[in-house]
Structures are given as structure tokens and as C-alpha cells.
Design a protein around this motif. Structure first.
Motif, short mmCIF file in Angstrom:
data_model
loop_
_atom_site.label_atom_id
_atom_site.label_comp_id
_atom_site.label_asym_id
_atom_site.label_seq_id
_atom_site.Cartn_x
_atom_site.Cartn_y
_atom_site.Cartn_z
N THR A 158 23.90 22.90 -44.69
CA THR A 158 24.28 21.62 -45.30
C THR A 158 23.38 21.28 -46.47
N LEU A 181 28.74 16.21 -47.63
CA LEU A 181 27.47 16.58 -48.26
C LEU A 181 27.57 17.95 -48.90
N LYS A 189 30.19 13.85 -42.34
CA LYS A 189 29.02 13.81 -43.23
C LYS A 189 28.70 15.19 -43.77
N GLY A 239 22.19 12.52 -36.75
CA GLY A 239 23.43 13.19 -37.10
C GLY A 239 24.54 12.23 -37.49
N PRO A 240 24.99 11.38 -36.53
CA PRO A 240 26.08 10.48 -36.91
C PRO A 240 25.68 9.34 -37.84
N TYR A 277 30.65 6.09 -42.25
CA TYR A 277 31.16 4.78 -41.83
C TYR A 277 32.10 4.21 -42.87
N LEU A 336 31.59 11.89 -36.71
CA LEU A 336 30.91 11.30 -37.87
C LEU A 336 29.99 12.33 -38.53
N GLU A 337 29.31 13.13 -37.68
CA GLU A 337 28.43 14.15 -38.25
C GLU A 337 29.23 15.19 -39.01
N GLN A 346 22.87 8.23 -43.86
CA GLN A 346 23.75 7.54 -44.81
C GLN A 346 23.97 6.08 -44.46
N HIS A 347 23.76 5.68 -43.22
CA HIS A 347 24.00 4.30 -42.78
C HIS A 347 23.09 3.37 -43.58
N CYS A 384 29.75 9.92 -49.29
CA CYS A 384 29.16 10.70 -48.20
C CYS A 384 28.95 9.89 -46.94
N ASN A 385 29.08 8.57 -47.00
CA ASN A 385 28.78 7.74 -45.84
C ASN A 385 29.94 7.79 -44.87
N TRP A 394 20.68 12.57 -45.70
CA TRP A 394 21.25 12.85 -44.39
C TRP A 394 21.46 11.55 -43.64
#
Lengths: 215, 382
Positions: free
Chosen positions: B77, A96, A92, B380-381, A115, A88-89, B351-352, A112-113, B349
């Protein structure tokens, strides 16, 4: 000692545990009749133990947990979960970087999400119709058959994982491979989408045998 | 003042803050947790828990090595390098500003639990010193010199010692990028012979010693030794200030995981690089400072719960470094946590969807325990 593996051996009087925080924060007056009865029942009946996959965290997602379980090998959930979070990272970071380099008018189109990308990619990979083997008169025919939601999700996840495990270079890391595959599937490209299309074409070609299905 | 900051975070992100007059927005208002002061010399308690920007060219010049890997990924990033100004760093900078350089060099040891920001504090101090024009001797991780070495050569200078050509040449390359101008100004004071045909005369610039070490990799460790010795002798004269910044100084006095050809273990004393570095870290010279960090993560044969100087350095190391000024680094204070969280939100950073809510923030604070590294890994995730 016998451990219950697939079917629960609890007494039927045991109730499921309630994990969501919101249900405990409601004051008594707002509860309706059934909810009040339910609360009184819970005070009396015993409650099952919560499984380790059930989480009260706001960040938990059942699809992500299912995918992590499918990636897990020989019970190593720690490794599977860390691979998932690294994937997931990675998604992202890639998105990004693209976002920051893009001109102003294109910035809204870049998602960018991680999920959202994961769910959309899985949805794009799900086949609509499947094939099943039916034997008639000694010969086995591939018959087009509707799939349940669970089966579709399972097939999409299985195809993604096998694609990453088998058709890539030996030395690439799983998060890297998976993030690449998920991004391709999100854009309706890539080998998994091709596999789905091949399955659809086979089902279309075998239309004539559709009447063999009896369910 | 904490509630004041929180209210400003959630309500107005317009950079309006009554406590810092110099943060007047220039073109575009930045939020409360940023500061436009990019010179560490001017950082005071007003700037605590704020993030300051280091321009990317300066990052490449000052930190060719030495930044943690996760931070380097973050720089790539976000396309910018933002470092948080924290209390231990401010304390160290105050000591450095107030110290007199006629006295012997003071040793500072930054210690703390895992992932609390010791290496970043060291990098902040290194940035300050390079801005002030000091000669910075930055060893990114001393643990890399005592483990995982493929090639160990017997040293030609001293039969008992062992050379490490690869690590020495890599360090020399990075040292060259960070301190170009000093290598032209400082001259050698003795003649050094590298072999039958190669030698460096007296009075040649130190850049030649570095070139020699890079060209003839076999004598790279000796080149490092010569460099350290020359710099130490000449800093006492006062023409330049010297900062010795060592990350993971407990590697110099522990055990190594290297073995000689007859499978006997190598003690750190037998490695040329470690031997010369130990001489640098002694306080028998003046005209600068020695800032070191303890690190358990790369250390060998030390339990993971050890973080105090006594546990990590052992008796030998503690006696060698004694007397030193200990500087503890702790987890994020609530204000610093708000600052870090706000920065992640601003750079997209986190995003959730749930990460933007109060529940998500409380969960992040609880799960990470306000530990900077855990927060970074968790965010991170998400």
C-alpha cells in the motif's frame, strides 16, 4: 423473567445517560440556566443503563453502527463488526494505491477517507420517492409516495447488503464485495444506483395513480 | 528528551534534530521519526524508535518468505518497506557484532507476548546478516511444517520417518532466491544417491542439490536434509558465516496435528524436516549464530496466555535449547508509539478526522495498550 425487547419498560422518571466527554469537562460557571437545572435533576433522578451500541469513542459513527447491525446475522455482532472494519480498510487500501500511482494534478481529486466514501455512497443510493401498494376496487396499484429520511437510509443500506449477498460469486469475501460496491456507488455507477433509477422511473410511470394516496 | 521529541512532532516536521547529525535532509526533509540509515550495521541507540527504509529490490531478494502478512500488505500500500529500530534488535545486533566465531554457535531466543514484534526483530537481524554477507537459513514459520500437511510420504532414507514434499519444495524455492551466490560457491563433500538413476557426485555445487529437490518433489525433504548437513559441516571451516533464523521454534518440540494412515498421531521427531532442523539448532557447530523466535499464535495445544520459553518449549525443548540467551520484546514505549503514529499520519494511513487530534491519539494508545499488532489492527479501518 420478562426482558424488554422493542419498547422500553423503564419508569418514566429515568433519564437518558450522557456519554459525550465534552459535556462533563465544562466548568460550572459556563453553564446556562437550563443546563444547571438539568445537572441538579440528574443528581436526584435515576439514570437508564447505557445500551451496548452507545459509545463515547471519538471514532464511533451512528450510520456505521446501523449498517453493521443490518449486516449482522443471528446476533453475531463480533463478526459483523470485523467485516465492517475489514471493508473500510479495503476501501482505504484501494484508494491509497490509486492515490500513490496517480500523477500530481489528479492527487487532490482522489478521496481516500473511507468514512467520507461510505457516507457519500449511501447518500447517492438513497431514493427520493418510493412506491407503496394501495388496493382500490380489488386491484393493487403501485402508488408513488414520499419517503421519510429513515426509510431512505434503510432502503439504501438494504439494497447494498442484498446486492453483495446475492449477486456475487459464492467464494468472494464480504469486505471485498462491499468495498467494490461502495466505490461504485460513490462514483454513481453500479447495480445499486441502477436499482434506484429503476424505482424512480417506475414512480414516474405511475404518476397517474398519485392521487390514490390519502396521507 | 521525550517532550523534546513530542514538541518537534507537533511543531516542526522539518527533520531538524540536534541529536542525529547524519539525518541532514537531502532533497526533501523527512520527519524526526525517520532515519536515512538503511544499513542495519550502523544502527545505534541514536536510531532507536526510528523507522529505516529497505529498498524494494532488497526486500524481494532477502525476504522471499518470512515477513508477516500484514507487513507485506503495508509494503504494497505504502510502496515502501519501513522497519522500526527497537531496543531488542539493537541488543541482538550488538551481541552478533561482538561474538567470536571460533566458539560454538550461541542461541538467541526472542520471546514476548502476542503481537509485540518478535518476527519483525528477527527480520531486522536477517537483513543485517544478509547485508554482511552471511548465509541465511531462514525458516519463516516452523509451525507450518507440523500442521495442515496434505501429503505425508514415507521417507525412503529411513523407514520410520515421514516426508513432506510440498513444504520442503516451497522452502527450497524461497531459499534459492535468497542465497543464489552461496549455492554456486559451496561444494558437496560426499556422493548422494537420490534413486536408481539419479545421484550427485562429490564436489558439485549445492545448487544442483536444490535443483534436484525442486525437480523431484518426492525427494525434496531429503534434499533439504543434505543441504543443512553440508552447510553445517562447511561453516566450521570459516569460509562463510551461517545464520540459522527459525520463527516459531517451539513447533519443533511440541505435538503435531498430523496423523498417519492408521490414525495414530505423528510426533515431531518422525518428520524428516523437523529432525534435520533440530540438528541445526544444536550448538555443536561454530562459525555463526542461531536466532529463534517463540510463537504462541501458530502453536498447537498451548494456551493463549503462554509466552515464556519454559511454557512454550516444554521440558524437552527447553533442555534441547538450553543454554540460550533470552531476548524479551515488549510493547511500544511512548517514544516508539509516537513514532509509529506519526508514520501512519504521514503516509495518510489514518484518514479519520478525529484520528489527527490529541483525543484520537490518546484513545488509540489506550485501546491498543501500546501493542504493535493491536495498533495496526485499530488503525486499519480508521
Amino acid at each position: 423473567r420478562i426482558m424488554p425487547v422493542r419498547w422500553s419498560r423503564y419508569n418514566p422518571s429515568y433519564l437518558e445517560p450522557e456519554v459525550k466527554k465534552e459535556s462533563y469537562q465544562k466548568p460550572l460557571e459556563e453553564l446556562s440556566e437550563e443546563e444547571r437545572e438539568q445537572m441538579e435533576l440528574k443528581a436526584v433522578r435515576p439514570i437508564k443503563a447505557a445500551p451496548p451500541t452507545l459509545s463515547s469513542s471519538v471514532f464511533s459513527d451512528p450510520m456505521i453502527s446501523k449498517f453493521t447491525n443490518m449486516m449482522m446475522k443471528s446476533g453475531n455482532k463480533v463478526l459483523a463488526r470485523s467485516l465492517m472494519s475489514q471493508t473500510l480498510e479495503a476501501i482505504k487500501r484501494k484508494q491509497l494505491e490509486k492515490y500513490h500511482k496517480a500523477p500530481e494534478n489528479e492527487k487532490e481529486t482522489i478521496e481516500c477517507n473511507p468514512y467520507v466514501i461510505f457516507h457519500q455512497a449511501l447518500k447517492n443510493c438513497q431514493p427520493i420517492i418510493g412506491l407503496s401498494n394501495i388496493t382500490r376496487g380489488g386491484k393493487t396499484y403501485q402508488v408513488p409516495v414520499p419517503l421519510t429520511d429513515n426509510r431512505k437510509r434503510f432502503l439504501a443500506m438494504k439494497w447494498l447488503i442484498t446486492e453483495c449477498r446475492e449477486n456475487k460469486h459464492r467464494r468472494t469475501m464480504m469486505p471485498e464485495k462491499l468495498s467494490q460496491e461502495l466505490l461504485l456507488a460513490f462514483n454513481n455507477e453500479g447495480p445499486v444506483i441502477k436499482k434506484k433509477h429503476v424505482l424512480h422511473k417506475m414512480a414516474e410511470a405511475n404518476r397517474a395513480y398519485a392521487h390514490f394516496r390519502w396521507w | 528528551q521525550l517532550e523534546h521529541c513530542c514538541a518537534l512532532h507537533t511543531a516542526a516536521r522539518g527533520g531538524l534534530s540536534s541529536s542525529s547529525p547524519q539525518d541532514v535532509p537531502a532533497e526533501r526533509p523527512r520527519a524526526v521519526f525517520h532515519t536515512s540509515e538503511s544499513d542495519p550495521a550502523k544502527h545505534t541507540e541514536q536510531h532507536e524508535a526510528r523507522l529505516y527504509n529497505i529498498p524494494l529490490e532488497e526486500v524481494k531478494a532477502v525476504f522471499p518468505h518470512g515477513l508477516p502478512y500484514r507487513f507485506q500488505q503495508q509494503i504494497q500500500t505504502f510502496n515502501e518497506a519501513r522497519v522500526m529500530v527497537r531496543r531488542p534488535a539493537l541488543e541482538l545486533l550488538a551481541y552478533l557484532k561482538g561474538s567470536s566465531f571460533a566458539h560454538p554457535a550461541v542461541r538467541y531466543v526472542i520471546y514476548g507476548e502476542r503481537g509485540t514484534g518478535k518476527t519483525m526483530t528477527l527480520c531486522h537481524v536477517v537483513h543485517y546478516c544478509s547485508r554482511q554477507g552471511w548465509l541465511v537459513l531462514h525458516i519463516p514459520d516452523a509451525h507450518l511444517w507440523v500442521k495442515n500437511c496434505r501429503e505425508l510420504l514415507q521417507s525412503s532414507y529411513n523407514k520410520d520417518r515421514l516426508d513432506q514434499p510440498l513444504q520442503a519444495s516451497l522452502w527450497l524455492k524461497n531459499f534459492k532466491t535468497s542465497n543464489e551466490r552461496f549455492l554456486q560457491e559451496i561444494k558437496t563433500q560426499k556422493k548422494y544417491t537420490w534413486g536408481k538413476r539419479e545421484s550427485t557426485e562429490e564436489g558439485r555445487p549445492l545448487g544442483e542439490v536444490v535443483e534436484q529437490g525442486l525437480a523431484r518433489v518426492r525427494s525434496a525433504s531429503d534434499a533439504v536434509g543434505v543441504l543443512l548437513r553440508e552447510i553445517k559441516q562447511q561453516s566450521q571451516r570459516g569460509s562463510f558465516r551461517l545464520l540459522v533464523a527459525v520463527d516459531g521454534v517451539n513447533a519443533l518440540w511440541g505435538q503435531t496435528s498430523l496423523r498417519k494412515e492408521d490414525k495414530s498421531p505423528v510426533s515431531p521427531e518422525e518428520l524428516t524436516l523437523v529432525h534435520n532442523l533440530r540438528k541445526m539448532v544444536r550448538n555443536d557447530w561454530s562459525g555463526g549464530a542461531i536466532v529463534t523466535t517463540l510463537s504462541q499464535t501458530g502453536s498447537l495445544f498451548k494456551p493463549s496466555s503462554a509466552y515464556t520459553p519454559h511454557e512454550l518449549l516444554g521440558k524437552e525443548g527447553f533442555d534441547a535449547l538450553d543454554p540460550f540467551v533470552p531476548i524479551p520484546v515488549a510493547n511500544y514505549s511512548p517514544r516508539e508509539f509516537e513514532s509509529c503514529y506519526g508514520y501512519y499520519l504521514e503516509r495518510k494511513w489514518l484518514q479519520h478526522e478525529k484520528a489527527h487530534t490529541e483525543d484520537g491519539k490518546a484513545e488509540l494508545q489506550f485501546l491498543s495498550g501500546s501493542n504493535p499488532r493491536q495498533l495496526d489492527r485499530l488503525a486499519g479501518p480508521l
